[in-house]
Structures are given as structure tokens and as C-alpha cells.
Design a protein around this motif. Sequence first.
Motif, mmCIF file in Angstrom:
data_model
loop_
_atom_site.group_PDB
_atom_site.id
_atom_site.type_symbol
_atom_site.label_atom_id
_atom_site.label_comp_id
_atom_site.label_asym_id
_atom_site.label_seq_id
_atom_site.Cartn_x
_atom_site.Cartn_y
_atom_site.Cartn_z
ATOM 1 N N ARG A 135 -33.388 -11.587 -88.276
ATOM 2 C CA ARG A 135 -32.659 -12.454 -87.335
ATOM 3 C C ARG A 135 -31.816 -13.488 -88.055
ATOM 4 N NH1 ARG A 135 -29.425 -13.954 -84.959
ATOM 5 N NH2 ARG A 135 -29.246 -14.868 -82.888
ATOM 6 N N ASN B 112 -37.460 -12.936 -81.782
ATOM 7 C CA ASN B 112 -37.218 -13.875 -80.686
ATOM 8 C C ASN B 112 -38.510 -14.589 -80.311
ATOM 9 O OD1 ASN B 112 -38.718 -12.004 -79.213
ATOM 10 N ND2 ASN B 112 -36.928 -11.111 -78.209
ATOM 11 N N LEU C 276 -25.647 -6.516 -85.121
ATOM 12 C CA LEU C 276 -25.452 -6.779 -83.696
ATOM 13 C C LEU C 276 -25.325 -5.486 -82.901
ATOM 14 C CD1 LEU C 276 -22.912 -9.763 -83.710
ATOM 15 C CD2 LEU C 276 -25.407 -9.814 -83.804
ATOM 16 N N GLU C 277 -24.785 -4.457 -83.515
ATOM 17 C CA GLU C 277 -24.557 -3.195 -82.815
ATOM 18 C C GLU C 277 -25.748 -2.244 -82.897
ATOM 19 O OE1 GLU C 277 -21.067 -1.622 -84.610
ATOM 20 O OE2 GLU C 277 -19.714 -3.083 -83.669
ATOM 21 N N ARG D 200 -29.554 -0.535 -82.814
ATOM 22 C CA ARG D 200 -30.752 -0.459 -81.992
ATOM 23 C C ARG D 200 -31.957 -0.361 -82.923
ATOM 24 N NH1 ARG D 200 -29.872 4.176 -77.606
ATOM 25 N NH2 ARG D 200 -31.811 3.207 -76.859
ATOM 26 N N GLY E 36 -32.815 -4.585 -82.794
ATOM 27 C CA GLY E 36 -32.303 -4.331 -81.458
ATOM 28 C C GLY E 36 -32.340 -5.542 -80.546
ATOM 29 N N LEU E 37 -33.012 -6.604 -80.962
ATOM 30 C CA LEU E 37 -33.105 -7.831 -80.176
ATOM 31 C C LEU E 37 -32.074 -8.872 -80.590
ATOM 32 C CD1 LEU E 37 -36.999 -8.150 -80.266
ATOM 33 C CD2 LEU E 37 -35.601 -7.373 -78.337
ATOM 34 N N HIS F 255 -28.336 -10.156 -80.675
ATOM 35 C CA HIS F 255 -27.122 -9.920 -79.903
ATOM 36 C C HIS F 255 -25.959 -10.832 -80.257
ATOM 37 C CE1 HIS F 255 -29.763 -7.405 -77.580
ATOM 38 N NE2 HIS F 255 -30.512 -8.437 -77.220
ATOM 39 N N GLU F 256 -26.210 -11.849 -81.054
ATOM 40 C CA GLU F 256 -25.127 -12.759 -81.414
ATOM 41 C C GLU F 256 -25.448 -13.469 -82.715
ATOM 42 O OE1 GLU F 256 -24.697 -15.914 -78.559
ATOM 43 O OE2 GLU F 256 -26.844 -15.965 -78.141
#
Length: 220
Positions: free
Chosen positions: A90, A70, A108-109, A111, A189-190, A192-193
Motif C-alpha cells: 500500500r 486497508n 492501481l490496475e 487485481r 486489489g484493494l 485504488h489511488e
Amino acid sequence: MPCCWNHCDPSGRVGRRSQKRCGGRRRRDRGSRDRGRRTRPRAVGLLALLPTVVEAVAPRPVLAAGGIANGRGLAAALSLGAEGVWIGTRFVASDECAAHPEYKRRLLEARETDAVYSDIPRVPWPTRVPHRLLKSPLTEGRSPPSRPIARNLLGDKSVDVLPFASAPPTIETVGRTELMPNYAGQGVGLIHEILPAAAIVEQVVSEAHHTIRRLPELLT
């Protein structure tokens, strides 16, 4: 003649020798959090490695890689002296990537602790080398099936996928994709979509700008 030299250096030792190599214009230095490359568990993390290598190879530009997913990661890498970043995991979770939908769902799931070192991917490599991938029954020590675990569809043909094969599952894969290597760095873990690649770039850059603008407030 100057050349463009792209080297993955998880320890920093190579970085200190890189100045002698063909006047290289660029380096990529990867900490031990990187997605599924040939990295040793004892390798140095990016936070400690990056400024060491930047100093060792100056004035050559360095790209940072490993656990960056990110804009905050981009801002951190720039503050440590990198000229840019190399983002891997990513972009697996992007619309354009041909990774299997279940692979993307697992990203996505997951960690950060779900990305583990394993030498499970062995074929066609001649020797065992650890890679970072998502936990699976095989990484946890379960016995592999005695038969192919999946098939890759190639037009009107299919190719069996054996246990310990190194290729990750794609949209052309049918079968137990969880037993294939689902490569992932600790930045997983960062994520999410799933987004278009262009949207990911815009999001990363925007967040980096916001983070950098906020830094002066924290230093006063």
C-alpha cells in the motif's frame, strides 16, 4: 539483555521456537500473501497463521503482515491477536515512495490474482527464491531480451539493468519497467489511488475504528 527480534515466519514453525530467543519483545509474522519476500507457495495464509503464532509466543507482541492494505485488514489482524500490522505494498502507491510512476499505475490496475509467485528476480541472490510480484511477460514464460532491459540514472551516469535483476523500477529508471520486478502482495486489489503516506495511515486507522465499532452489531 532483552532484545527486539523481528522475524518473518510464513509457516509458524519458527514461532513455536521463538520463546527461546533472547526474550524477544516483538515478532513480525507474515502470511503467504506478503509482498515479494522470500516466501514459499506452500506457506500458511495469515488468517490461519496469526492466531497460532500469537498463542505460541505469548505474551510477546506480534505484528501481522501479508495482504493487509486497508483498515478492515488492520481490524482483522487485531481481532486475531496482533498488536499491530506491517503494511508494504500500500505504501508503494504513495506520493512519497520513489517507485516508478508506471509501477504505481500497475498497482492501481492490478487485481489480487495478478500478484504471482516467481523466481524471476535472481540477481544478486545466489539461489532462486520465489517472490510475489505482478505478472509480466517474463513471469508468463517469455524469453528474456538478450540485452539490458532498462537503465538506472545515477547523476550524470547510468547503470544497465539486466533481465532477472532483483531491484524494482524507481523514478530514476528508464526503459522497460514492466520487465523488472514490480513487487506486490495480494492486497494489491484493494489499492485504488495514490495518496500521501499520512493520508494512508489516517484512512487505515479510521476504517479500522469503523469496522471494530460495527462488530458488536453483527454479534447480536
